[in-house]
Scaffold this active site. Structure first.
Site, PDB file in Angstrom:
ATOM      1  N   THR A 104       0.813  -1.222   0.081  1.00  0.00           N
ATOM      2  CA  THR A 104      -0.110  -0.147   0.112  1.00  0.00           C
ATOM      3  C   THR A 104       0.810   1.222  -0.129  1.00  0.00           C
ATOM      4  OG1 THR A 104      -1.619   1.262   1.365  1.00  0.00           O
ATOM      5  CG2 THR A 104      -0.084  -0.190   2.502  1.00  0.00           C
ATOM      6  N   ASP A 105       0.367   2.349  -0.398  1.00  0.00           N
ATOM      7  CA  ASP A 105       1.119   3.610  -0.288  1.00  0.00           C
ATOM      8  C   ASP A 105       1.048   4.221   1.003  1.00  0.00           C
ATOM      9  OD1 ASP A 105      -1.551   4.230  -0.158  1.00  0.00           O
ATOM     10  OD2 ASP A 105      -1.687   5.738  -1.778  1.00  0.00           O
ATOM     11  N   GLU A 106       0.319   3.516   1.915  1.00  0.00           N
ATOM     12  CA  GLU A 106       0.161   4.035   3.297  1.00  0.00           C
ATOM     13  C   GLU A 106       1.636   4.033   3.832  1.00  0.00           C
ATOM     14  OE1 GLU A 106      -3.266   3.459   5.823  1.00  0.00           O
ATOM     15  OE2 GLU A 106      -4.408   3.768   3.870  1.00  0.00           O
ATOM     16  N   LYS A 155       2.211  -3.181   7.357  1.00  0.00           N
ATOM     17  CA  LYS A 155       2.397  -3.302   6.010  1.00  0.00           C
ATOM     18  C   LYS A 155       3.807  -2.915   5.441  1.00  0.00           C
ATOM     19  CE  LYS A 155      -0.184  -4.570   3.027  1.00  0.00           C
ATOM     20  NZ  LYS A 155      -0.335  -5.852   2.502  1.00  0.00           N
ATOM     21  N   TYR A 211      -1.902  -0.337  11.097  1.00  0.00           N
ATOM     22  CA  TYR A 211      -2.073  -1.208   9.812  1.00  0.00           C
ATOM     23  C   TYR A 211      -0.789  -0.748   9.068  1.00  0.00           C
ATOM     24  CZ  TYR A 211      -3.180  -1.554   4.730  1.00  0.00           C
ATOM     25  OH  TYR A 211      -3.341  -1.753   3.641  1.00  0.00           O
TER      26      TYR A 211
HETATM   27  P1  NAD Z   1      -9.929  -7.327   2.148  1.00  0.00           P
HETATM   28  O1  NAD Z   1      -9.580  -7.114   3.700  1.00  0.00           O
HETATM   29  O2  NAD Z   1     -11.028  -6.939   1.300  1.00  0.00           O
HETATM   30  O3  NAD Z   1      -9.291  -8.812   1.735  1.00  0.00           O
HETATM   31  C1  NAD Z   1      -8.377  -9.496   2.410  1.00  0.00           C
HETATM   32  C2  NAD Z   1      -8.562 -10.908   2.161  1.00  0.00           C
HETATM   33  O4  NAD Z   1      -7.528 -11.725   3.033  1.00  0.00           O
HETATM   34  C3  NAD Z   1      -9.616 -11.588   2.922  1.00  0.00           C
HETATM   35  O5  NAD Z   1     -10.291 -12.369   1.973  1.00  0.00           O
HETATM   36  C4  NAD Z   1      -9.333 -12.232   4.275  1.00  0.00           C
HETATM   37  O6  NAD Z   1     -10.162 -13.285   4.433  1.00  0.00           O
HETATM   38  C5  NAD Z   1      -7.862 -12.686   3.862  1.00  0.00           C
HETATM   39  N1  NAD Z   1      -6.941 -13.008   4.923  1.00  0.00           N
HETATM   40  C6  NAD Z   1      -6.881 -12.228   5.975  1.00  0.00           C
HETATM   41  N2  NAD Z   1      -5.939 -12.901   6.920  1.00  0.00           N
HETATM   42  C7  NAD Z   1      -5.786 -14.009   6.461  1.00  0.00           C
HETATM   43  C8  NAD Z   1      -4.842 -14.839   6.839  1.00  0.00           C
HETATM   44  N3  NAD Z   1      -4.160 -15.116   7.880  1.00  0.00           N
HETATM   45  N4  NAD Z   1      -4.474 -16.183   5.931  1.00  0.00           N
HETATM   46  C9  NAD Z   1      -5.315 -16.234   4.766  1.00  0.00           C
HETATM   47  N5  NAD Z   1      -6.237 -15.320   4.283  1.00  0.00           N
HETATM   48  C10 NAD Z   1      -6.286 -14.109   5.038  1.00  0.00           C
HETATM   49  O7  NAD Z   1      -8.413  -6.532   1.710  1.00  0.00           O
HETATM   50  P2  NAD Z   1      -8.300  -5.776   0.116  1.00  0.00           P
HETATM   51  O8  NAD Z   1      -8.659  -4.412   0.347  1.00  0.00           O
HETATM   52  O9  NAD Z   1      -8.582  -6.678  -1.128  1.00  0.00           O
HETATM   53  O10 NAD Z   1      -6.787  -5.614   0.136  1.00  0.00           O
HETATM   54  C11 NAD Z   1      -5.954  -6.531  -0.324  1.00  0.00           C
HETATM   55  C12 NAD Z   1      -4.437  -6.321  -0.143  1.00  0.00           C
HETATM   56  O11 NAD Z   1      -4.301  -4.986  -1.058  1.00  0.00           O
HETATM   57  C13 NAD Z   1      -3.755  -6.015   0.943  1.00  0.00           C
HETATM   58  O12 NAD Z   1      -2.585  -6.517   1.306  1.00  0.00           O
HETATM   59  C14 NAD Z   1      -3.939  -4.689   1.335  1.00  0.00           C
HETATM   60  O13 NAD Z   1      -2.968  -4.320   2.222  1.00  0.00           O
HETATM   61  C15 NAD Z   1      -3.464  -4.286  -0.304  1.00  0.00           C
HETATM   62  N6  NAD Z   1      -4.205  -2.933  -0.672  1.00  0.00           N
HETATM   63  C16 NAD Z   1      -5.398  -2.438  -0.711  1.00  0.00           C
HETATM   64  C17 NAD Z   1      -5.766  -1.316  -0.928  1.00  0.00           C
HETATM   65  C18 NAD Z   1      -7.146  -0.921  -0.938  1.00  0.00           C
HETATM   66  O14 NAD Z   1      -7.498   0.218  -1.175  1.00  0.00           O
HETATM   67  N7  NAD Z   1      -8.127  -1.811  -0.714  1.00  0.00           N
HETATM   68  C19 NAD Z   1      -4.827  -0.578  -1.574  1.00  0.00           C
HETATM   69  C20 NAD Z   1      -3.623  -0.824  -1.799  1.00  0.00           C
HETATM   70  C21 NAD Z   1      -3.154  -2.074  -0.923  1.00  0.00           C
HETATM   71  O1  DAU Z   2      -4.246   3.782   0.440  1.00  0.00           O
HETATM   72  C1  DAU Z   2      -4.251   2.758   0.331  1.00  0.00           C
HETATM   73  C2  DAU Z   2      -5.137   1.985   1.489  1.00  0.00           C
HETATM   74  O2  DAU Z   2      -6.453   2.774   1.422  1.00  0.00           O
HETATM   75  C3  DAU Z   2      -5.138   0.748   1.712  1.00  0.00           C
HETATM   76  O3  DAU Z   2      -3.892   0.245   1.912  1.00  0.00           O
HETATM   77  C4  DAU Z   2      -6.234   0.072   2.770  1.00  0.00           C
HETATM   78  O4  DAU Z   2      -6.172  -1.090   3.007  1.00  0.00           O
HETATM   79  C5  DAU Z   2      -7.653   0.785   2.520  1.00  0.00           C
HETATM   80  O5  DAU Z   2      -8.426   0.667   3.517  1.00  0.00           O
HETATM   81  C6  DAU Z   2      -7.306   2.388   2.214  1.00  0.00           C
HETATM   82  O6  DAU Z   2      -7.182   3.002   3.682  1.00  0.00           O
HETATM   83  P1  DAU Z   2      -7.893   4.380   3.906  1.00  0.00           P
HETATM   84  O7  DAU Z   2      -8.020   4.399   5.385  1.00  0.00           O
HETATM   85  O8  DAU Z   2      -7.581   5.356   3.111  1.00  0.00           O
HETATM   86  O9  DAU Z   2      -9.367   3.913   3.440  1.00  0.00           O
HETATM   87  P2  DAU Z   2     -10.927   4.210   4.298  1.00  0.00           P
HETATM   88  O10 DAU Z   2     -11.960   3.866   3.092  1.00  0.00           O
HETATM   89  O11 DAU Z   2     -11.076   3.480   5.380  1.00  0.00           O
HETATM   90  O12 DAU Z   2     -10.854   5.762   4.234  1.00  0.00           O
HETATM   91  C7  DAU Z   2     -10.717   6.641   3.282  1.00  0.00           C
HETATM   92  C8  DAU Z   2     -10.771   7.989   3.704  1.00  0.00           C
HETATM   93  O13 DAU Z   2     -11.949   8.248   4.201  1.00  0.00           O
HETATM   94  C9  DAU Z   2      -9.965   8.192   5.003  1.00  0.00           C
HETATM   95  O14 DAU Z   2      -9.203   9.548   4.937  1.00  0.00           O
HETATM   96  C10 DAU Z   2     -10.666   8.187   6.068  1.00  0.00           C
HETATM   97  C11 DAU Z   2     -11.906   8.624   5.548  1.00  0.00           C
HETATM   98  N1  DAU Z   2     -13.292   8.051   6.423  1.00  0.00           N
HETATM   99  C12 DAU Z   2     -13.221   6.664   6.339  1.00  0.00           C
HETATM  100  C13 DAU Z   2     -14.218   5.996   7.036  1.00  0.00           C
HETATM  101  C14 DAU Z   2     -14.597   4.527   6.916  1.00  0.00           C
HETATM  102  C15 DAU Z   2     -14.153   8.996   6.787  1.00  0.00           C
HETATM  103  O15 DAU Z   2     -14.217  10.001   6.760  1.00  0.00           O
HETATM  104  N2  DAU Z   2     -15.400   8.342   7.463  1.00  0.00           N
HETATM  105  C16 DAU Z   2     -15.414   6.858   7.525  1.00  0.00           C
HETATM  106  O16 DAU Z   2     -16.469   6.417   7.985  1.00  0.00           O
END
Ligand code: NAD
Ligand code: DAU
Length: 355
Positions: A132-134, A162, A158
């Site tokens: 992730t970019d975080e 990562k 988190y």
């Molecule tokens: P998600 O939470 O929707 O899905 C995570 C999946 O991993 C689920 O299916 C869960 O059951 C599985 N999992 C969790 N713990 C596990 C374990 N111990 N063993 C096996 N499986 C397990 O997550 P996502 O949003 O699809 O993110 C996927 C990946 O991409 C993550 O590594 C996250 O850090 C990264 N990522 C997410 C975003 C975003 O915006 N969602 C952006 C950049 C990177």
């Molecule tokens: O940048 C990549 C990341 O983006 C991934 O690595 C994470 O897995 C993914 O969850 C996401 O993280 P964020 O914290 O940016 O996503 P989230 O959707 O939780 O929140 C997006 C923005 O909105 C953040 O600034 C927090 C804000 N927010 C979020 C929630 C859940 C609100 O204002 N209200 C809310 O209820």
């Protein structure tokens, strides 16, 4: 074939569906089916011999070993993680267990597997770690966007977990020569995203006539990318990158949270008007900020564009409207994932948080 961890979650499921549809390659998914997973995400492939869903934990080394030995994948693509920042603030244990220890287990088993491969298979094998970019921390309004040279500065449990996993992956390449790749992507949106995250949470709560929580003053900025473009980028890196490289991926679509939530309300007003003619904007509620809330993320994906030819196919506007339409057309899916444990999380997270 590919071994894909976390393939029943949001991005993993999109990756599995896209990859089987475009390349036809077989995939074994290893997923422990946490609250964030939904096997129904993969239901269109339930009878497809190219998909094998194995329910198990990435930290279970003997299971990982047997999957590698049995299926001899050409690559392991590692999505599995605890992914929600607010949950990491509420309770961090699972984040360290899965994101750090789980990644370590996969690296060790991959190293042992890779070591005994024949030379041609050894050259071909890749361990692609989806990050992730975080991990880069928070940008000020005028700061240049993150790129592959940005130093790590994680701020939440988190992102720290990562970042730790990224460092392990880097070290397994540097020390043991394991052919690893790391991608650091910005915020994804699209089908199958669990409605704890901002976009599906807003859609779900607007349709239910419930308050839409915006943290702080809503000025935080995220750089949004449609999940299908993230999946294409991952495949581009998998096929085109030399081992040991890291790549940043982003949509060049920075939006303030408040502007995004207002846009979501406006599109919903058009696609699913309120019977009484009121705007969904009336539901927007400012609530207490997330502790340590990163102000701004932005990605400069120029290297991926110039060296490997990847650019996003969708604009943010078209991708967002398509996504809203998907949630409107999949009321059953939303209904299913927002019962039971989901309600417990929402009440724990938002009660007493009104700003
Ligand atoms: P998600 O939470 O929707 O899905 C995570 C999946 O991993 C689920 O299916 C869960 O059951 C599985 N999992 C969790 N713990 C596990 C374990 N111990 N063993 C096996 N499986 C397990 O997550 P996502 O949003 O699809 O993110 C996927 C990946 O991409 C993550 O590594 C996250 O850090 C990264 N990522 C997410 C975003 C975003 O915006 N969602 C952006 C950049 C990177
Ligand atoms: O940048 C990549 C990341 O983006 C991934 O690595 C994470 O897995 C993914 O969850 C996401 O993280 P964020 O914290 O940016 O996503 P989230 O959707 O939780 O929140 C997006 C923005 O909105 C953040 O600034 C927090 C804000 N927010 C979020 C929630 C859940 C609100 O204002 N209200 C809310 O209820």
């Amino acid at each position: 074939m590919l071994l894909v961890t976390g393939g029943a979650g949001f991005i993993g499921a999109n990756f599995v569906l896209n990859t089987i549809a475009t390349s036809g390659e077989s995939i074994v998914v290893l997923d422990s089916l946490t609250y964030a997973a939904n096997p129904a995400n993969l239901e269109t492939l339930v009878d497809d011999p190219r998909l094998n869903l194995v329910v198990g934990d990435v930290g279970d080394r003997s299971l990982v070993r047997s999957l590698l030995e049995q299926h001899q994948p050409r690559a392991l693509v590692h999505f599995a993680a605890e992914s929600h920042v607010d949950r990491s603030i509420a309770e961090s244990d699972a984040f360290v267990r899965t994101n750090v220890n789980g990644t370590h287990a996969l690296l060790e088993e991959s190293r042992l597997f890779w070591n005994q491969l024949a030379p041609q298979s050894r050259d071909r094998f890749r361990f692609l770690h989806v990050s992730t970019d975080e991990v880069f921390g928070s940008l000020g309004p005028q700061d240049p966007a993150f790129n592959e040279l940005t130093p790590y500065a994680p701020n939440s449990p988190y992102s720290a977990s990562k970042a730790a996993s990224d460092h392990l992956v880097r070290a397994w390449h540097h020390t043991y020569g394991l052919p690893t790749l790391i991608t650091n992507c910005s915020n994804n949106y699209g089908p199958f995203q669990f409605p704890e995250k901002l976009i599906p949470l807003t859609i779900h709560r607007a349709l239910a006539g419930e308050s839409i929580p915006v943290y702080g003053d809503g000025s935080n900025v995220r750089d949004w990318l449609h999940v299908s473009d993230h999946c294409t980028a991952i495949r581009t890196v998998l096929e085109g990158s030399s081992p040991g490289e890291t790549w940043v991926i982003g949509g060049n679509a920075e939006r303030r949270n408040l502007d995004l939530v207002q846009t979501l309300c406006d599109v919903l007003d058009r696609l699913r008007p309120d019977p009484e003619g009121r705007s969904y904007r009336r539901l927007i509620t400012f609530v207490t900020d997330r502790p340590g809330h990163d102000q701004r993320y932005a990605i400069d994906a120029g290297r991926l564009r110039d060296q490997l030819g990847w650019t996003p196919a969708k604009t943010f506007e078209s991708g967002l409207e398509e996504t809203i339409q998907w949630y409107l057309n999949h009321g059953d899916w939303l209904e299913n994932v927002t019962s039971g444990r989901y309600r417990d999380w929402i009440s724990q997270q938002y009660s007493g948080r009104q700003g």
